[in-house]
Design a protein around this motif. Structure first.
Motif, PDB file in Angstrom:
ATOM      1  N   ARG A   1     -31.624  17.189  -1.845  1.00  0.00           N
ATOM      2  CA  ARG A   1     -31.338  16.292  -1.467  1.00  0.00           C
ATOM      3  C   ARG A   1     -32.450  15.633  -1.340  1.00  0.00           C
ATOM      4  NH1 ARG A   1     -26.979  19.505   1.009  1.00  0.00           N
ATOM      5  NH2 ARG A   1     -28.140  18.699   3.046  1.00  0.00           N
TER       6      ARG A   1
ATOM      7  N   ASN B   1     -24.348  19.456 -13.361  1.00  0.00           N
ATOM      8  CA  ASN B   1     -24.563  17.934 -12.854  1.00  0.00           C
ATOM      9  C   ASN B   1     -25.560  17.767 -13.598  1.00  0.00           C
ATOM     10  OD1 ASN B   1     -21.939  17.999 -12.070  1.00  0.00           O
ATOM     11  ND2 ASN B   1     -22.236  18.633  -9.834  1.00  0.00           N
TER      12      ASN B   1
ATOM     13  N   ILE C   1     -28.836  15.554 -11.814  1.00  0.00           N
ATOM     14  CA  ILE C   1     -29.628  15.239 -11.251  1.00  0.00           C
ATOM     15  C   ILE C   1     -30.328  13.610 -11.055  1.00  0.00           C
ATOM     16  CG2 ILE C   1     -30.529  15.952  -9.257  1.00  0.00           C
ATOM     17  CD1 ILE C   1     -27.752  17.537  -9.591  1.00  0.00           C
TER      18      ILE C   1
ATOM     19  N   VAL D   1     -24.761  20.160  -7.081  1.00  0.00           N
ATOM     20  CA  VAL D   1     -25.477  19.162  -6.558  1.00  0.00           C
ATOM     21  C   VAL D   1     -26.372  19.663  -5.658  1.00  0.00           C
ATOM     22  CG1 VAL D   1     -23.713  17.459  -6.155  1.00  0.00           C
ATOM     23  CG2 VAL D   1     -24.147  18.349  -4.734  1.00  0.00           C
TER      24      VAL D   1
END
Length: 860
Positions: A153, A741, A743, A752
């Motif tokens: 993240r 996905n 990113i 994620v």
């Protein structure tokens, strides 16, 4: 991207050589993937780290490091043999080249047919069975699941290229400084960096932080480097991306300051904080683990590799069987064939294997059309900034550093810049305020949800208000002529001089052997691909244009070749292009099988007399190509009329529910460098990269060096990425694209919080036969020997067998296999006759698997 070769630096067991962090990071980085941001998806050798080894040794070393399979399962090879795809003569050939004794060869032959379900399993490896995994098992803490989601993240937000509304770093702020600021100044604590046990570490520089953490976690300098490597191999996608950005910040449109050292420092702090919170400050470090010497160590990974000889023989036999299908078709043709009439049109195509079938259909449709192949940037390298582009992009192979910048501007000065994108405006909601965003979500969200539910059961293929590329009128022109010798801020020249233009045009024409007998019409056909459900779109475009469509290059080439000043210079150099010859740029959309002709406002009426005939033949060829492609699609119409087949491939490209808009390079196997007569009349099943080359005009091998400098890394890179992604899609590939996905516009991940996936998704390689590329060059061995001496580092591709190469004599068609020890004559006596049919449709009808090479014999 390419990587330079380096070697692992080890610390002696006695500790006499101190640990050098910078050297260790350089050595570790050698093993990381070199796949750049998704906008610049460039095919490359997945195992570049071991390319300096012979192929089979290299894949064995890589398996020992990454924990991957090296070959197909043994049962797959045995099934191919029973089906006749692997021939007995190929098995004999492979055994003869295995350096076995006569007695050993018989035992090896018997072992080939013994069932064994485990021989292809991944070996014990650093990535899966090293010191870090043993330590985490011992302390019973899963650092990967606890730390990696946090790291991913942080990295995704720091490197984000436009998905996030707000940027995480401040201007010119490094990754380390950004994390330290957030950890020390945020209103909410940044877990786990707020832990008291590591808070003081954030005041140190990354070097000191890394050494401190390694001392507590590992405990001995002899294992520092191995621990860092194993930690990064747990998420090679993000680690490799950071390294590439560190080495070349320009690969990001929004620049970020980050280094592999900073990534390591942040991750080690997070690991130390997590382990201390779970196990306290007196946890067992790696140096105190029992039986450390039994684990795979970085110092001996190369010496303890195993190479299963029977799998090597099976793989070599499979490759030679597939290669022999083509080599057998290169037998001498009958002498005295009738001379062809002068062509009404000539067409330049990219060497891309997807153009192989289109060229065949075009020539079958109209025998007055002559085709040529060249790298799809057509010898013109430049940075290109389109009318609506915020940044320039490279339109050339990634190994070239372009020195010129080409700008695009609108033909009509009064047209607003954003008017070109009006047809796409329905897909973008501009208001970003909290209230407007909430209203749009509540009102439009319900409607789109209802539509999505409906389309799950009744999938639609059309998006809102989007025109086909072929429907967009010409509205721009390229600034190609340099008006000033003053370079830009980045040191680039804005445009080309006439002499530079002549150099580019001459270079390509001589490379492909077209220096006379020009047709009245020459169409320069670039290629690109458009699809809706495909984050890997750049992998479908032109690899010779750094993963971009080649339309700007085709437009540039045609404009230059049509200019009178350029033709005058070429004439002085012995290339006289008739006044009646006119060059037209075009783009083949390989997913939709459509063609767009550019710059129609420049077409002089008298010079394009043959254009309607060419357009009609091209449209018929595109229809046939679409029909041929449909046989590969599970739900595609088989042997359907051309219009239905064409409608199907268009619907695949525009449907948001279709994970296979096209299978791209999934059949690639051959690369032929020679005259069209070498492959004309052959059905190659869309498997061949075709580069035109006249051996008679290259007496010293100068031209072949230039051609191989593009063919080897581009075509070889495509081939090896497909090969390894097919061999082990979980390690070398990206897995299925269904849960992917995008990113940060950097790459794709499963969900994620996963690592960036490298390699190719399973939907692109599931029908691929994983065999190395066979390069066939129409030239004598003597001249090729002279050329190879000038190839530099690229010779390791040939000497180490990462691609295979055969010399085809220009006159006798004698074939010679290249080995690092010399040339070996290819024995065709056991290969049998090449099957033949009257047309392509007769070959492909009812077929849903790879088809062997056929000869095309037109009905009399």
């Amino acid at each position: 991207m390419t990587a330079t070769h380096s070697h692992i630096h080890h610390v002696s067991p006695t500790g006499e050589v101190p640990f050098n962090l910078d050297n260790a990071i350089d050595a570790i980085a050698h093993w990381l993937p070199t796949q750049g941001p998704i906008k610049d998806f460039i095919h490359h050798n997945t195992l570049h780290a071991v390319q300096h080894h012979p192929f089979h040794k290299g894949v064995a070393i890589a398996a020992k490091v990454f924990g991957a399979r090296s070959y197909l399962p043994l049962a797959d090879y045995q099934n191919l043999y029973r089906e006749g795809r692997i021939k007995d003569f190929a098995v004999d050939w492979a055994i003869a080249h295995s350096d076995c004794s006569d007695k050993g060869a018989e035992a090896l032959r018997e072992r080939l047919f013994i069932a064994d379900d485990t021989v292809h399993y991944p070996p014990v490896s650093l990535a899966n069975h090293g010191i870090r995994n043993r330590w985490l098992t011992h302390v019973e803490v899963d650092l990967n699941s606890l730390v990696q989601p946090i790291m991913f993240r942080l990295l995704a937000n720091f490197l984000d290229q436009g998905i996030s509304r707000w940027t995480m770093p401040k201007p010119n702020e490094s990754f380390w400084d950004c994390i330290r600021r957030l950890a020390q100044n945020s209103f909410l604590p940044l877990y786990p960096f707020h832990e008291a046990s590591v808070r003081d570490l954030l005041d140190l520089d990354p070097d000191a932080v890394i050494l401190t953490c390694l001392q507590k976690i590992v405990g001995t300098e002899t294992l520092y480097e191995q621990y860092l490597l194993e930690m990064l191999l747990a998420h090679p996608g993000w680690a490799g991306m950071v390294r590439l950005i560190e080495l070349d910040p320009k690969i990001l449109l929004e620049r970020r300051q980050i280094s592999l050292k900073e990534l390591i420092a942040v991750e080690l702090v997070a690991e130390l904080a997590t382990i201390q919170k779970r196990r306290g400050g007196d946890f067992v470090c790696i140096a105190k683990l029992p039986n450390l010497t039994e684990l795979p160590l970085l110092s001996d990974y190369e010496e303890k590799i195993t190479t299963p000889l029977h799998l090597i023989v099976w793989h070599e036999a499979m490759e030679f069987s597939l290669h022999a299908e083509f080599l057998a078709a290169l037998k001498p043709r009958p002498i005295g064939e009738a001379e062809k009439p002068k062509p009404i049109a000539q067409a330049f195509f990219c060497i891309d294997d997807r153009e192989c079938s289109l060229r065949r259909h075009l020539e079958e449709t109209h025998d007055g059309i002559e085709t040529f192949g060249a790298a799809g940037f057509f010898g013109i390298d430049f940075l290109y900034q389109g009318f609506d582009d915020a940044y320039p992009v490279a339109q050339c192979p990634n190994i070239i550093n372009p020195k010129h910048l080409v700008m695009e501007s609108n033909l009509a000065e009064d047209v607003p810049k954003n008017s070109v994108a009006d047809s796409f405006s329905a897909l973008h909601i501009k208001p970003h305020s909290l209230l407007r965003g909430w209203l749009f979500t509540q009102v439009l969200g319900i409607g789109y949800a209802a539509r999505m539910i409906w389309e799950v059961f009744r999938p639609g293929s059309q998006l809102l208000k989007i025109k086909k590329l072929s429907e967009v009128d010409a509205h721009t022109h390229l600034h190609l002529l340099r008006e000033s010798d003053e370079p830009t801020e980045d040191g680039k020249m804005l445009g080309f001089s006439f002499t530079e233009m002549a150099d580019k045009i001459e270079g390509l024409l001589r490379n492909i052997g077209l220096t006379k007998d020009f047709a009245p019409l020459v169409v320069v056909v670039a290629h690109g691909s458009s699809s809706t459900n495909n984050p890997h779109f750049a992998a479908y475009d032109c690899g010779a244009c750094s993963g971009k469509p080649g339309a700007p290059n085709a437009r540039a080439f045609a404009w230059m070749a049509n200019h009178g000043n350029v033709r005058a210079i070429l004439s002085e150099r012995g290339i006289s292009i008739p006044d009646q010859t006119y060059f037209i740029p075009a783009l083949h959309n390989t997913s939709r099988d459509e063609i767009t002709y550019f710059d129609k406002h420049l077409f002089p009426e008298a010079a394009i007399y043959n254009l309607p005939a060419f357009q009609q033949a091209m449209q018929e060829a595109l229809d046939k190509n679409a029909q041929e492609r449909c046989r590969w699609f599970e739900l595609g119409p088989q042997s359907a009329p051309y219009d239905i087949a064409h409608e199907h491939v268009i619907s695949r490209a525009t449907s948001i529910f279709e994970p296979r808009p096209e299978l791209n390079h999934s059949n690639n196997l051959y690369s032929i460098v020679g005259r069209r007569s070498l492959t004309e009349g052959l059905f190659l099943d869309r498997r061949a990269f075709l580069h035109s080359y006249n051996p008679d005009s290259d007496p010293d091998g100068t031209l072949i060096v230039k051609i191989l400098s593009a063919v080897i890394p581009v075509c070889g890179g495509i081939n090896l990425e497909y090969l390894f992604s097919r061999i082990d899609n979980s390690v070398y590939g990206a897995g299925t694209k269904l849960p992917h996905n995008v990113i940060g516009l950097l790459g794709v991940a499963n969900g994620v919080e996963g690592d960036l996936r490298t390699g190719l998704p399973s939907q692109m390689i599931e029908v691929h036969e994983p065999a190395r590329l066979l390069i066939v060059i129409e030239q004598t061995t003597n001249i090729l020997d002279q050329a190879f001496a000038k190839l530099g580092e690229l010779t390791e591709w040939l000497d180490n067998g990462w691609v295979r190469l055969v010399s085809c004599h220009p006159v006798s068609r004698e074939l010679f296999y290249y080995f690092s020890t010399g040339w070996e004559a290819v024995d065709l006596s056991m290969m049998g006759e090449v099957p033949a049919e009257v047309c392509s449709e007769a070959i492909t009808a009812g077929q849903k698997a790879t088809i062997p090479v056929h000869q095309l014999r037109r009905a009399s």
